[in-house]
Design a protein around this motif. Structure first.
Motif, PDB file in Angstrom:
ATOM      1  N   ALA A 143     -17.204 -10.628 -23.345  1.00 26.88           N
ATOM      2  CA  ALA A 143     -17.723 -10.130 -22.876  1.00 26.88           C
ATOM      3  C   ALA A 143     -17.113 -11.291 -21.704  1.00 26.88           C
ATOM      4  O   ALA A 143     -17.681 -10.027 -20.600  1.00 26.88           O
ATOM      5  N   THR A 152     -19.404  -4.048 -12.509  1.00 24.19           N
ATOM      6  CA  THR A 152     -18.622  -3.840 -14.084  1.00 24.19           C
ATOM      7  C   THR A 152     -18.726  -4.594 -14.643  1.00 24.19           C
ATOM      8  O   THR A 152     -19.247  -4.490 -15.866  1.00 24.19           O
ATOM      9  N   GLY A 205     -22.398  -3.672 -16.595  1.00 26.41           N
ATOM     10  CA  GLY A 205     -21.755  -2.666 -17.334  1.00 26.41           C
ATOM     11  C   GLY A 205     -21.216  -3.764 -19.132  1.00 26.41           C
ATOM     12  O   GLY A 205     -21.776  -2.985 -20.116  1.00 26.41           O
ATOM     13  N   ARG A 206     -20.751  -4.291 -18.485  1.00 32.02           N
ATOM     14  CA  ARG A 206     -19.988  -4.444 -19.579  1.00 32.02           C
ATOM     15  C   ARG A 206     -20.513  -6.213 -20.683  1.00 32.02           C
ATOM     16  O   ARG A 206     -20.718  -5.791 -21.554  1.00 32.02           O
ATOM     17  N   ARG A 219     -24.199  -5.581 -20.626  1.00 27.62           N
ATOM     18  CA  ARG A 219     -24.192  -4.435 -20.873  1.00 27.62           C
ATOM     19  C   ARG A 219     -24.489  -4.146 -22.378  1.00 27.62           C
ATOM     20  O   ARG A 219     -25.403  -3.982 -23.609  1.00 27.62           O
ATOM     21  N   ASP A 220     -23.658  -3.891 -22.466  1.00 27.92           N
ATOM     22  CA  ASP A 220     -22.530  -2.782 -23.395  1.00 27.92           C
ATOM     23  C   ASP A 220     -22.420  -3.169 -24.338  1.00 27.92           C
ATOM     24  O   ASP A 220     -22.758  -3.583 -25.825  1.00 27.92           O
ATOM     25  N   ALA A 221     -22.480  -5.306 -24.479  1.00 27.11           N
ATOM     26  CA  ALA A 221     -22.642  -6.233 -25.422  1.00 27.11           C
ATOM     27  C   ALA A 221     -24.280  -6.758 -26.245  1.00 27.11           C
ATOM     28  O   ALA A 221     -24.064  -8.028 -26.568  1.00 27.11           O
TER      29      ALA A 221
END
Ligand code: FE2
Length: 298
Positions: A29, A208, A211-212, A214-216
């Protein structure tokens, strides 16, 4: 005085308990790449020229092993070693060839609070340096909590040639190149790591990245916002082993004409902690994590 001997912040050397987990995070990430391995240690680079930005070494607890600065030349390294020794810094050994990945010529010293810094010249530089959206290019700054931030600021400006950029009620911001700050010493009761900031190419990459991460499973703990001193866009995260890491971009570029501000020059509207006013305050767990990691004992 603008430093003519130290050119910038190269890397942070970190002891971690679970190297595999940290490597997976920073190459995943966080978007660094492996530059070298040495036994169980891993050296991670960004897209820029510095050999590595972060090195991970196996330890029984999470601890800061060193903050590494680049110097202009072997002569600069020798001059700095002499100055530091004369002014109360404790050199581990005289300057010498460095045999760990990245190489070069340099030395390590401890400052008055026992923090370990390395100063290196002629280390390996990558020839494929580039700027890539959504990937860290280099380190932007480290913030170190200090029992005596005034003394640390004075040592770095008077002995190492850094320049004071600004003082807020929280910290002294100092620089050794055109970035508004490369190091900040935060007023604290402890000598610990506050955070490490990685430079992204633009604010879009900070957004960006938020968001990345947070997804991880690593939500933004403070930000996205725009700082006062340095004017940089920021987002803070808590990485593996409670390390506080920042994505940043658009750090203000300054020269000798920049006038250092004082705490009364840096005030925000009530309830705001950044210039835009869209971010909540730092999370309680971020504030806690920003005080926990110490330098390895001598
Ligand atoms: Fe920061």
């Amino acid at each position: 005085m603008q430093s003519s001997l130290i050119t910038g912040l190269r890397s942070v050397e970190l002891g971690v308990v679970d190297i595999a987990a940290s490597e997976a995070f920073y190459t995943g990430a966080w978007r660094l790449s492996v530059a070298a391995r040495d036994g169980a240690s891993v050296y991670l680079r960004g897209t820029g020229a510095p050999h590595h930005l972060l090195s991970l070494h196996p330890r029984s607890s999470t601890e800061l092993l060193a903050v590494t600065l680049n110097a202009t030349s072997r002569g600069a390294v020798d001059t700095l070693a002499q100055r530091i020794a004369d002014k109360g810094g404790r050199l581990e050994a005289p300057p010498a060839a460095i045999t760990t990945p990245g190489g070069g010529y340099g030395f390590a010293f401890r400052d008055a609070e026992g923090r370990r810094f390395c100063i290196v010249s002629d280390d390996l530089r990558h020839t494929d340096a580039s700027v890539v959206r959504d990937k860290p290019e280099r380190l932007a700054h480290v913030v170190l909590n200090s029992k005596d931030a005034d003394a640390a600021m004075n040592f770095f400006t008077e002995v190492l040639g850094f320049t004071l950029s600004d003082t807020t009620r929280m910290m002294h911001f100092i620089r050794c190149n055109s970035d508004h700050h490369n190091i900040a010493f935060a007023f604290s009761k402890e000598t610990t790591l506050n955070h490490i900031a990685f430079m992204l190419p633009d604010w879009e990459s900070v957004m960006t990245g938020g968001g990345r991460l947070r997804d991880a499973g690593y939500p933004i703990e403070w930000g996205v916002g725009r700082h006062g001193p340095g004017h940089n866009v920021f987002a803070y995260f808590i990485g593996p082993e409670n390390l506080v890491i920042e994505y940043t971009a658009e750090v203000q570029q300054v020269d000798a004409s920049y006038v250092a501000g004082k705490p009364e020059d840096w005030k925000w509207l009530p309830g705001r902690l950044d210039q835009w006013g869209i971010s909540d305050a730092p999370s309680p767990r971020l504030k806690e994590a920003q005080t926990q990691i110490r330098f390895a004992a001598e």
